[in-house]
Design a protein around this motif. Structure first.
Motif, PDB file in Angstrom:
ATOM      1  N   PHE A 155      -6.108  -9.657   6.017  1.00 35.29           N
ATOM      2  CA  PHE A 155      -6.847 -10.816   6.530  1.00 35.29           C
ATOM      3  C   PHE A 155      -8.219 -10.887   5.886  1.00 35.29           C
ATOM      4  N   ASN A 156      -8.628 -12.066   5.496  1.00 35.20           N
ATOM      5  CA  ASN A 156      -9.958 -12.333   4.936  1.00 35.20           C
ATOM      6  C   ASN A 156     -10.121 -11.759   3.539  1.00 35.20           C
ATOM      7  N   ARG A 157      -9.994 -12.612   2.557  1.00 31.62           N
ATOM      8  CA  ARG A 157      -9.919 -12.246   1.151  1.00 31.62           C
ATOM      9  C   ARG A 157     -11.008 -11.274   0.696  1.00 31.62           C
ATOM     10  N   HIS A 177     -13.820  -0.992   7.222  1.00 34.66           N
ATOM     11  CA  HIS A 177     -12.736  -0.955   8.200  1.00 34.66           C
ATOM     12  C   HIS A 177     -12.208   0.472   8.295  1.00 34.66           C
ATOM     13  N   GLN A 182     -12.170   1.919   4.606  1.00 32.26           N
ATOM     14  CA  GLN A 182     -11.672   0.990   3.584  1.00 32.26           C
ATOM     15  C   GLN A 182     -12.654  -0.163   3.432  1.00 32.26           C
ATOM     16  N   ILE A 186       0.862  -1.176   0.000  1.00 30.89           N
ATOM     17  CA  ILE A 186       0.000   0.000   0.000  1.00 30.89           C
ATOM     18  C   ILE A 186       0.896   1.222   0.000  1.00 30.89           C
ATOM     19  N   TYR A 222     -14.674  -4.889  10.338  1.00 28.98           N
ATOM     20  CA  TYR A 222     -16.017  -5.475  10.169  1.00 28.98           C
ATOM     21  C   TYR A 222     -17.086  -4.526  10.719  1.00 28.98           C
ATOM     22  N   ALA A 234       2.745   4.618  10.378  1.00 29.61           N
ATOM     23  CA  ALA A 234       1.895   3.719   9.611  1.00 29.61           C
ATOM     24  C   ALA A 234       0.459   3.808  10.114  1.00 29.61           C
ATOM     25  N   PRO A 235      -0.499   3.513   9.266  1.00 29.66           N
ATOM     26  CA  PRO A 235      -1.890   3.451   9.732  1.00 29.66           C
ATOM     27  C   PRO A 235      -2.057   2.371  10.803  1.00 29.66           C
ATOM     28  N   LEU A 284      -5.158   0.030  12.579  1.00 29.11           N
ATOM     29  CA  LEU A 284      -6.546  -0.420  12.484  1.00 29.11           C
ATOM     30  C   LEU A 284      -7.271  -0.067  13.782  1.00 29.11           C
ATOM     31  N   PHE A 315       4.143   1.141   2.109  1.00 26.47           N
ATOM     32  CA  PHE A 315       3.951   0.287   3.275  1.00 26.47           C
ATOM     33  C   PHE A 315       3.718  -1.150   2.824  1.00 26.47           C
ATOM     34  N   TYR A 328      -9.016   3.153   9.791  1.00 23.07           N
ATOM     35  CA  TYR A 328      -7.620   3.276  10.203  1.00 23.07           C
ATOM     36  C   TYR A 328      -7.346   4.690  10.691  1.00 23.07           C
ATOM     37  N   LYS A 376     -13.326  -9.618   2.544  1.00 26.32           N
ATOM     38  CA  LYS A 376     -13.662  -8.538   3.482  1.00 26.32           C
ATOM     39  C   LYS A 376     -12.356  -8.012   4.077  1.00 26.32           C
ATOM     40  N   MET A 377     -11.353  -7.912   3.210  1.00 28.90           N
ATOM     41  CA  MET A 377      -9.990  -7.747   3.681  1.00 28.90           C
ATOM     42  C   MET A 377      -9.759  -6.501   4.517  1.00 28.90           C
ATOM     43  N   TYR A 378      -9.051  -6.679   5.620  1.00 28.70           N
ATOM     44  CA  TYR A 378      -8.562  -5.550   6.401  1.00 28.70           C
ATOM     45  C   TYR A 378      -7.105  -5.819   6.755  1.00 28.70           C
ATOM     46  N   PHE A 379      -6.402  -4.769   7.206  1.00 30.00           N
ATOM     47  CA  PHE A 379      -4.964  -4.853   7.421  1.00 30.00           C
ATOM     48  C   PHE A 379      -4.653  -4.622   8.895  1.00 30.00           C
ATOM     49  N   ASP A 380      -4.192  -5.682   9.560  1.00 32.73           N
ATOM     50  CA  ASP A 380      -3.993  -5.596  11.000  1.00 32.73           C
ATOM     51  C   ASP A 380      -2.555  -5.318  11.414  1.00 32.73           C
ATOM     52  N   SER A 390     -18.349  -4.799   4.268  1.00 33.03           N
ATOM     53  CA  SER A 390     -17.643  -4.685   5.544  1.00 33.03           C
ATOM     54  C   SER A 390     -16.690  -3.505   5.473  1.00 33.03           C
ATOM     55  N   VAL A 412      -8.968  -3.546  -3.133  1.00 36.61           N
ATOM     56  CA  VAL A 412      -9.161  -2.744  -1.928  1.00 36.61           C
ATOM     57  C   VAL A 412      -9.415  -1.295  -2.331  1.00 36.61           C
ATOM     58  N   TRP A 422     -13.498  -3.809   0.641  1.00 40.26           N
ATOM     59  CA  TRP A 422     -13.097  -4.656  -0.488  1.00 40.26           C
ATOM     60  C   TRP A 422     -14.198  -4.551  -1.522  1.00 40.26           C
ATOM     61  N   TRP A 458       1.161  -3.533   9.955  1.00 37.33           N
ATOM     62  CA  TRP A 458       1.789  -2.706   8.933  1.00 37.33           C
ATOM     63  C   TRP A 458       3.278  -2.538   9.254  1.00 37.33           C
ATOM     64  N   GLY A 459       4.091  -2.398   8.218  1.00 34.51           N
ATOM     65  CA  GLY A 459       5.457  -1.958   8.430  1.00 34.51           C
ATOM     66  C   GLY A 459       5.477  -0.460   8.690  1.00 34.51           C
ATOM     67  N   PRO A 460       6.617   0.071   9.112  1.00 33.79           N
ATOM     68  CA  PRO A 460       6.708   1.508   9.411  1.00 33.79           C
ATOM     69  C   PRO A 460       6.671   2.384   8.168  1.00 33.79           C
TER      70      PRO A 460
END
Lengths: 121, 108
Positions: A101-103, B33, B88, A39, B49, B42-43, B45, A96, B35, A105-109, B31, B97, B90, A111-113
């Protein structure tokens, strides 16, 4: 503790290829259920998804970047990489890597800096 | 492609309630999300959901989603909540995304 770290050159010349690597620690990139994602944050603008890769090698790319982008995975090194061809000043951004997670309904838990990449003339 | 619309900015005093909207066609069927991104970071979360909250996020953060609008609510806003907030989803049509343009929250 899952950690991601981007690495690569901070400056790329226009028309050349940008290459970045993301190294994962605290987890195996081969574990199922996650999409390893690039991203970027464009200056003065928002976030833009670039592409994802599953441990099997399946990729999904942003349609607007699809012709120039490639994401690959190296499970032996616990890394995944981004290649963006024919860069222009418009590709200057903070890049970044993240865990998706979850194809569908994807969200990003995690992250790199982030790494700042500047495209020079 | 699917478009998410957010107000560019929001200013409020400490202790007030921040309501950040994210508009999209029938977004209530997706759904959403959220950030939080602070300068140079970085963002993070804060809601997934639509209304679930990671364990490390304070209970002052909540989310909802219905019809054409999703909402992130921050109760009793603090100086430390000053940041950009992005929604955000999907998009199944484009298989990609999509992020909203972001809302800059300023705590006066």
């Amino acid at each position: 503790q899952v950690q991601l770290q981007e690495s690569g050159p901070g400056v790329v010349k226009a028309s050349q290829t940008l290459s970045l690597t993301c190294t994962l620690s605290g987890a195996s990139i081969s574990s199922g259920g996650f999409h390893w994602t690039w991203i970027r944050h464009l200056p003065g603008k928002g976030l833009e998804s670039i592409g994802h890769i599953y441990f099997s090698g399946t990729t999904i790319y942003n349609p607007s970047l699809q012709s120039r982008v490639s994401v690959s995975i190296d499970t032996s090194e616990n890394q995944f990489s981004l290649t963006l061809k024919s860069v222009t000043a418009a590709d200057t951004a903070v890049y970044f890597c993240a865990r998706g997670f979850n194809r569908i309904k994807m969200y990003f838990d995690y992250w790199g800096p982030g790494i700042v990449v500047t495209v020079s003339a | 492609s699917y478009v998410l619309s957010q107000p560019p900015s929001l200013s409020l005093a400490p202790g007030q309630t921040a309501t950040i909207t994210c508009g999209g066609d029938n977004i209530g069927t997706k759904s959403v999300h959220w950030y939080q991104q602070k300068p140079g970071q970085a963002p993070v979360l804060v809601i997934y959901y639509n209304s679930d909250r990671p364990s490390e996020i304070p209970g002052r953060f909540s989310g909802s989603n219905s019809g054409n609008t999703a909402t992130l609510t921050i109760n009793r806003v603090e100086a430390g909540d000053e940041a950009d907030y992005y929604c955000q989803v999907w998009d199944t049509n484009s298989d990609s995304v999509v992020f909203g343009g972001g809302t800059k929250v300023t705590v006066l």
